[in-house]
Design a protein around this motif. Structure first.
Motif, PDB file in Angstrom:
ATOM      1  N   LYS A  82     -15.388  10.045  -0.329  1.00  0.00           N
ATOM      2  CA  LYS A  82     -15.711   9.538  -1.762  1.00  0.00           C
ATOM      3  C   LYS A  82     -15.057   8.190  -1.974  1.00  0.00           C
ATOM      4  CE  LYS A  82     -17.231  11.691  -5.804  1.00  0.00           C
ATOM      5  NZ  LYS A  82     -16.987  13.151  -6.810  1.00  0.00           N
ATOM      6  N   THR A  83     -15.516   7.404  -2.304  1.00  0.00           N
ATOM      7  CA  THR A  83     -14.703   5.984  -2.488  1.00  0.00           C
ATOM      8  C   THR A  83     -15.216   5.350  -3.615  1.00  0.00           C
ATOM      9  OG1 THR A  83     -14.633   5.662   0.035  1.00  0.00           O
ATOM     10  CG2 THR A  83     -14.707   3.695  -1.306  1.00  0.00           C
ATOM     11  N   TYR A  84     -14.028   4.893  -4.429  1.00  0.00           N
ATOM     12  CA  TYR A  84     -14.244   4.281  -5.741  1.00  0.00           C
ATOM     13  C   TYR A  84     -13.707   2.626  -5.370  1.00  0.00           C
ATOM     14  CZ  TYR A  84     -15.249   8.492  -7.932  1.00  0.00           C
ATOM     15  OH  TYR A  84     -15.671   9.596  -8.328  1.00  0.00           O
ATOM     16  N   ARG A 122     -11.309   9.280 -11.900  1.00  0.00           N
ATOM     17  CA  ARG A 122     -12.390   8.286 -11.439  1.00  0.00           C
ATOM     18  C   ARG A 122     -13.550   9.409 -11.446  1.00  0.00           C
ATOM     19  NH1 ARG A 122     -13.586   3.245  -9.734  1.00  0.00           N
ATOM     20  NH2 ARG A 122     -12.291   2.156 -10.023  1.00  0.00           N
ATOM     21  N   ARG A 134     -11.059   8.593  -0.295  1.00  0.00           N
ATOM     22  CA  ARG A 134     -10.783   9.755   0.146  1.00  0.00           C
ATOM     23  C   ARG A 134     -11.838  10.507   1.379  1.00  0.00           C
ATOM     24  NH1 ARG A 134     -11.162  14.023  -4.147  1.00  0.00           N
ATOM     25  NH2 ARG A 134     -13.314  13.896  -3.498  1.00  0.00           N
ATOM     26  N   MET A 187       1.411   9.390  -3.621  1.00  0.00           N
ATOM     27  CA  MET A 187       0.475  10.223  -3.340  1.00  0.00           C
ATOM     28  C   MET A 187      -0.357  10.817  -4.633  1.00  0.00           C
ATOM     29  SD  MET A 187      -2.019  11.005  -1.420  1.00  0.00           S
ATOM     30  CE  MET A 187      -1.559  10.406   0.063  1.00  0.00           C
ATOM     31  N   LYS A 215     -10.513  21.656  -0.404  1.00  0.00           N
ATOM     32  CA  LYS A 215      -9.148  21.306   0.076  1.00  0.00           C
ATOM     33  C   LYS A 215      -8.136  22.215   0.678  1.00  0.00           C
ATOM     34  CE  LYS A 215      -6.219  19.310  -2.768  1.00  0.00           C
ATOM     35  NZ  LYS A 215      -5.662  18.592  -4.098  1.00  0.00           N
ATOM     36  N   LEU A 219      -6.131  10.577   1.431  1.00  0.00           N
ATOM     37  CA  LEU A 219      -6.494   9.838   0.371  1.00  0.00           C
ATOM     38  C   LEU A 219      -5.622   8.361   0.390  1.00  0.00           C
ATOM     39  CD1 LEU A 219      -7.543   9.567  -2.686  1.00  0.00           C
ATOM     40  CD2 LEU A 219      -5.666  10.974  -3.452  1.00  0.00           C
ATOM     41  N   TYR A 247      -4.688  -0.507 -10.768  1.00  0.00           N
ATOM     42  CA  TYR A 247      -5.466   0.650 -10.665  1.00  0.00           C
ATOM     43  C   TYR A 247      -6.146   1.111 -11.958  1.00  0.00           C
ATOM     44  CZ  TYR A 247      -4.696   2.216  -5.730  1.00  0.00           C
ATOM     45  OH  TYR A 247      -4.514   1.995  -4.457  1.00  0.00           O
ATOM     46  N   ARG A 274       0.811  -1.198  -0.082  1.00  0.00           N
ATOM     47  CA  ARG A 274      -0.274  -0.043   0.094  1.00  0.00           C
ATOM     48  C   ARG A 274       0.703   1.235  -0.064  1.00  0.00           C
ATOM     49  NH1 ARG A 274      -3.672  -1.716   3.746  1.00  0.00           N
ATOM     50  NH2 ARG A 274      -2.430  -0.468   5.452  1.00  0.00           N
ATOM     51  N   ARG A 317      -8.684  -1.320 -13.051  1.00  0.00           N
ATOM     52  CA  ARG A 317      -9.936  -1.032 -12.531  1.00  0.00           C
ATOM     53  C   ARG A 317     -10.841   0.159 -13.229  1.00  0.00           C
ATOM     54  NH1 ARG A 317      -9.981  -5.258 -10.681  1.00  0.00           N
ATOM     55  NH2 ARG A 317      -9.576  -6.026  -8.817  1.00  0.00           N
ATOM     56  N   ASP A 358      -8.753  -0.281  -4.998  1.00  0.00           N
ATOM     57  CA  ASP A 358      -9.956   0.781  -4.442  1.00  0.00           C
ATOM     58  C   ASP A 358      -9.268   2.066  -4.083  1.00  0.00           C
ATOM     59  OD1 ASP A 358     -11.626  -1.343  -4.520  1.00  0.00           O
ATOM     60  OD2 ASP A 358     -11.937  -1.606  -2.439  1.00  0.00           O
ATOM     61  N   LEU A 359     -10.008   2.823  -3.944  1.00  0.00           N
ATOM     62  CA  LEU A 359      -9.391   4.426  -3.813  1.00  0.00           C
ATOM     63  C   LEU A 359     -10.484   4.825  -2.699  1.00  0.00           C
ATOM     64  CD1 LEU A 359      -7.121   5.486  -4.845  1.00  0.00           C
ATOM     65  CD2 LEU A 359      -8.318   6.775  -6.527  1.00  0.00           C
ATOM     66  N   GLY A 388      -5.379   4.352  -0.738  1.00  0.00           N
ATOM     67  CA  GLY A 388      -5.571   3.180  -1.698  1.00  0.00           C
ATOM     68  C   GLY A 388      -5.207   1.875  -1.585  1.00  0.00           C
ATOM     69  N   THR A 402     -17.503  16.270  -1.125  1.00  0.00           N
ATOM     70  CA  THR A 402     -15.882  17.076  -0.988  1.00  0.00           C
ATOM     71  C   THR A 402     -16.217  18.101  -0.057  1.00  0.00           C
ATOM     72  OG1 THR A 402     -16.516  18.059  -2.969  1.00  0.00           O
ATOM     73  CG2 THR A 402     -15.073  16.174  -3.291  1.00  0.00           C
ATOM     74  N   LEU A 428      -2.120   8.497  -6.589  1.00  0.00           N
ATOM     75  CA  LEU A 428      -3.467   8.494  -6.099  1.00  0.00           C
ATOM     76  C   LEU A 428      -4.374   9.617  -6.512  1.00  0.00           C
ATOM     77  CD1 LEU A 428      -2.857   6.757  -2.835  1.00  0.00           C
ATOM     78  CD2 LEU A 428      -3.562   5.703  -4.551  1.00  0.00           C
ATOM     79  N   MET A 477      -7.767   9.522  -8.505  1.00  0.00           N
ATOM     80  CA  MET A 477      -9.188   9.961  -8.137  1.00  0.00           C
ATOM     81  C   MET A 477      -9.600  10.823  -9.163  1.00  0.00           C
ATOM     82  SD  MET A 477     -10.482   9.455  -4.924  1.00  0.00           S
ATOM     83  CE  MET A 477     -11.815   9.932  -4.376  1.00  0.00           C
TER      84      MET A 477
END
Lengths: 173, 144
Positions: B59-61, A102, B42, A92, B22, B31, A156, A87, A159, B39-40, B33, B19, A95, A99
């Protein structure tokens, strides 16, 4: 026995899938129950177990992505398990990038923008391929940390592409 | 695989999806994963100056369990102090949602998200305080 050994192979990243398929068929035939009618129960059970192992190995090795994940696993990093190390390997910035993508995809889905979602998926597929190539190079030079990072990216991206495919399927049904 | 009723409830009626700004100095963003599943998650916490979590958005994917885990913690942390929020463990999350062993990592992700959000808030605050100490000196011309 690992998946490569089942096929009498050394762990490799590139292999001839056609030849693998032929080998799989030949080995399956050798283990086929019809050939073992005269054998005792123990031999038949052992043949069944070998067939299961053979099929598992084939499934993993014929797919270049799963093959790379498996080679990494043989080097001690199991990206299928939930290790904290795996992980922590994702930066960052990456990610955040995923995000953001997505969220963009989610907005496209809400508006039913199929073509744009497909274009996003195609971009991602190119990056996935590039990450896979970098992962393979890292595995070849035994850079496990880099291979872990690149295969994490591959996961990722995979997915993401699945998400677009599900959207396309939903839209066409 | 069958999801527990609580997972389905949080999945279908997710709390606090969305959200927060920020850039807000009182907002911490976590954040996280899991490359194992892609899976991601935030989680954003709005924390008052006296250290109370006033708002939470996520927010989750990912799978249903990941979404449920983040929805649950977004409810749990509200009204808690930062110190209390820090103590939420994945075990509590997994127990509340009756997660099966293969889905434990979803609760780990949610715990990590809380910690990451708090860490982000604290780092922001530390930076602000450091600037507050330096800034007046820089702005004030040398006194005679």
């Amino acid at each position: 026995m690992n998946h490569f050994e089942v096929f009498g192979l050394a762990p490799v990243l590139e292999l001839d899938v056609k030849a693998l398929e032929q080998r799989h068929r030949a080995l399956s035939l050798e283990l086929h129950p019809d050939r073992l009618v005269a054998a005792d129960a123990k031999a038949r059970l052992s043949a069944l177990e070998k067939t299961a192992a053979l099929n598992d190995a084939f499934k993993v090795l014929k797919d270049p992505v799963r093959r790379a994940f498996y080679v990494l696993r043989l080097k001690g990093v199991d990206l299928e398990s939930e290790g904290g190390a795996a992980r922590a390997a994702m930066p960052m910035a990456f990610l955040e990038e995923v995000m953001e993508r997505r969220e963009r995809l989610e907005a496209l889905k809400a508006r039913g923008e199929l073509a744009q979602a497909r274009a996003l998926a195609d971009d991602v597929a190119r990056e996935q391929q590039a990450a896979l190539e970098r992962a393979k190079a890292a595995l070849t030079s035994d850079d496990v940390a880099e291979a872990t990072h690149q295969l994490g990216r591959v996961r990722y991206y995979a997915r993401f592409i699945e998400e677009v495919e599900a959207f396309e399927e939903e839209a066409s049904s | 695989m069958a999801y527990s009723e609580k997972v389905i409830e949080h999945y279908e009626n997710s709390r606090n999806v969305g959200t927060l700004d920020k850039e807000d100095p009182n907002v911490g963003t976590g954040l996280v994963g899991a490359p194992a599943c892609g899976d991601l998650m935030r989680l954003q916490l709005k924390i008052s100056d006296d250290g109370i979590v006033q708002d939470a958005k996520f927010k989750t994917y990912g799978c249903g369990s990941a979404i449920a885990s983040s929805s649950l913690v977004s409810e749990w942390v509200k009204g808690k102090s930062v110190d209390e929020a820090q103590t939420i463990t994945n075990k509590e999350i997994a127990r509340e949602l009756s997660l099966p062993p293969v889905k434990i990592h979803c609760s780990v992700l949610a715990e990590d998200a809380i910690k990451a959000a708090i860490k982000d808030f604290q780092e922001k605050r530390a930076k602000r305080q450091a600037q507050a100490v330096v800034a007046p000196k820089a702005e004030t011309p040398a006194q005679p």
